[in-house]
Scaffold this motif. Sequence first.
Motif, PDB file in Angstrom:
ATOM      1  N   HIS A 278       0.840  -1.205   0.000  1.00 55.56           N
ATOM      2  CA  HIS A 278       0.000   0.000   0.000  1.00 55.56           C
ATOM      3  C   HIS A 278       0.874   1.253   0.000  1.00 55.56           C
ATOM      4  CE1 HIS A 278      -4.382  -0.957   0.616  1.00 55.56           C
ATOM      5  NE2 HIS A 278      -3.858  -2.163   0.734  1.00 55.56           N
ATOM      6  N   LEU A 279       1.938   1.226   0.782  1.00 58.80           N
ATOM      7  CA  LEU A 279       2.852   2.366   0.811  1.00 58.80           C
ATOM      8  C   LEU A 279       3.554   2.562  -0.527  1.00 58.80           C
ATOM      9  CD1 LEU A 279       4.430   1.805   4.341  1.00 58.80           C
ATOM     10  CD2 LEU A 279       3.063   3.781   3.645  1.00 58.80           C
ATOM     11  N   SER A 280       3.670   1.486  -1.306  1.00 58.13           N
ATOM     12  CA  SER A 280       4.280   1.572  -2.636  1.00 58.13           C
ATOM     13  C   SER A 280       3.258   1.921  -3.720  1.00 58.13           C
ATOM     14  CB  SER A 280       4.950   0.239  -2.989  1.00 58.13           C
ATOM     15  OG  SER A 280       6.014  -0.031  -2.103  1.00 58.13           O
ATOM     16  N   GLY A 281       2.051   2.232  -3.299  1.00 54.88           N
ATOM     17  CA  GLY A 281       1.018   2.635  -4.262  1.00 54.88           C
ATOM     18  C   GLY A 281       0.232   1.483  -4.848  1.00 54.88           C
ATOM     19  N   ILE A 282       0.378   0.280  -4.277  1.00 53.14           N
ATOM     20  CA  ILE A 282      -0.340  -0.901  -4.781  1.00 53.14           C
ATOM     21  C   ILE A 282      -1.347  -1.318  -3.713  1.00 53.14           C
ATOM     22  CG2 ILE A 282      -0.111  -3.290  -5.549  1.00 53.14           C
ATOM     23  CD1 ILE A 282       2.821  -2.547  -6.276  1.00 53.14           C
ATOM     24  N   GLU A 283      -2.624  -1.093  -3.983  1.00 50.93           N
ATOM     25  CA  GLU A 283      -3.651  -1.343  -2.978  1.00 50.93           C
ATOM     26  C   GLU A 283      -4.435  -2.629  -3.227  1.00 50.93           C
ATOM     27  OE1 GLU A 283      -6.044   2.181  -2.835  1.00 50.93           O
ATOM     28  OE2 GLU A 283      -4.591   3.222  -1.545  1.00 50.93           O
ATOM     29  N   ASN A 284      -4.324  -3.207  -4.423  1.00 55.28           N
ATOM     30  CA  ASN A 284      -5.084  -4.428  -4.746  1.00 55.28           C
ATOM     31  C   ASN A 284      -4.335  -5.668  -4.265  1.00 55.28           C
ATOM     32  OD1 ASN A 284      -3.232  -3.595  -6.788  1.00 55.28           O
ATOM     33  ND2 ASN A 284      -4.078  -5.079  -8.213  1.00 55.28           N
TER      34      ASN A 284
END
Length: 644
Positions: A278-284
């Motif tokens: 999530h912190l890397s911009g990947i929420e799925n």
Amino acid sequence: MGISRATTDKVKDRADIEDVVNDYVPLKKKGQNLWACCPFHNEKSPSFSVSPAKQIYKCFGCGKAGDPIQFVMDIEGVGFNEAIRHLAKKYGIEVEEDQEQTPEAVQAYNERESLYIVLNYAKDFFAQNLSKEEGRAIGLSYFKERGFNQDVIEKFDLGYALDGWSHLHEAAKSAGHSDEILLKAGLILQKEGDPKRMYDRFRGRVIFTIHNLGGKPIAFGARILTQDKKQPKYINSPETEVYHKSDVLYGIFQAKKSIREKDNCYLVEGYTDVISMHLSGIENVVASSGTSLTENQIKLIKRFSDNITVLYDGDAAGIKASLRGIDMILEGGLNVKAVVFPNGEDPDSYARKVGSQEFQDYLEKNAQDFISFKIGLHANEAANDPIKQANLIKDVVQSLSKIPDPIIRTVYIKKSAALLELDEEIIQTELNKIYLKGKKDEFFKDKRETQETPFEDLLPVKEVTSYVNILELQEREMLRLLVNYGFEMVSDDLHVCQYLLQETDELKFETPVYQKILDIYKDALSNNLLPQPEYFLKHDDLEVKKEVINLITRKYELSTLWESRFQIFTHNEADDLAKTVYDSILHLKKKVIKKMMEEAKLKIKEAEQEKLDENMMSERISIYMELKQYQVEIDKQLGIVISF
């Protein structure tokens, strides 16, 4: 506590079936309705239909059906009141409590709700501990070391359990929570040998809150930060009434929207893997939380996407041990890809090491379909060993056999043959062997079950029972016409419902739910109300509501293009309602008479066996002959020349 009728009515008015279902299942428009693969059972082609016009859903595979409220009840596994609260929250409707509830009703409601309440209290308690001296020094510093900022800490409801025997227990008791509910929620334990002594389950650990699909806290995972070999690294909440670990994925609440938008779900192993992504911009992304992947978890992912990418730590031994999960995913009808991280790395460590953009690029460049991944994993060690090569081929074929879609399976057969340098026929032959063995096993299983059937259950059923099902179908057909077209005019001064009810006034339906719907229809007419399908969909009786949905939905629709583009005109039952309704009444009467004739024949046989007097025998024969004459008349009107 119950919910007021006013709140329920507001939710019913505001809740939109397309909007509600889309929170769980991606819908695609086809004709007048929206379609998807059913979220309640495994299937490879969509049979789950949503009608925005009628505000209902219906699965033609498993039979699930209902309105927006019923959908939430089915998919979340909750009761009516909880479904209303869920939808009220979604649409910003204030929930008004119904004060006129019996003590029994209040107790039944509180049984489940109190678990959610105390778990939410614990979540807040653990979160607040991060601002205390011990929590800042140990818990918060751990999260900061991992790069977790305040936004992500709040997003995932991270916290800390103070290092003491009863911090949570004492605070919860002071807040009015009972020992009984704290025990049921898995937050405290009883000391062996002294059940009156209670202590906290989680002590001196950082806390990861586990949420359900609706975002409610249902359990906790806790990690110890000291090097104490006597204690496990992680401990988790036990199974409770609201938490079943085989049905839950960590991060699914935070990920479901992104999974649908990206049409892909990343599957990782641990809590921190999810948060770092999530912190890397990947929420799925979701995690199985250290447990083996289950069938229900796969079904949960399939609600939002048919595509899954499994992320593996750079540990060859660990990867091979977890490959069984891929076969389960394939069997669940999902498309699988895999990404392996460099040796010694996992999603959490690698994301922190390389940064957001490079991490995203790595996932995109290194994602392999499951066949390339599986063959590549074993290729080197099998290269010079014929036995290992043969085992690899068998392993690949076993995975291929799990793919339910024949087209996708054929594509992978071609790719497998190319990578393994084999003829496609060899792979297909091995697949056929697996299928034949499956059929054989299924046959013998059925045979064993038949042999275990009690002897009396194998005896022939009386002939009359075969007409019960036929009669039920004809009753259903008449009721279908009544519900769908009852408000239409069959002539200048006669409604369809009037005609149907006049002609069948003396008939009583054998199927209880059909009789119930018929009675509701007649009651509405007696109150000067001509009911349309929507009238029944608002009824409180769930059995009635579900059956009416079955009556008003169809799996297949004729495309309007037949007429508009090709000028091919098709017959529609609504084009000639008079004939459609008339024929339906005749068919229903025919089935009723047929059933009565079979009963009359049985009475004649009984009279012969009991040697009743001639008058009694003659009376029974006369009844049969009269029924036979009615049947002949109906057959003539239906155009049936030979009557049986």
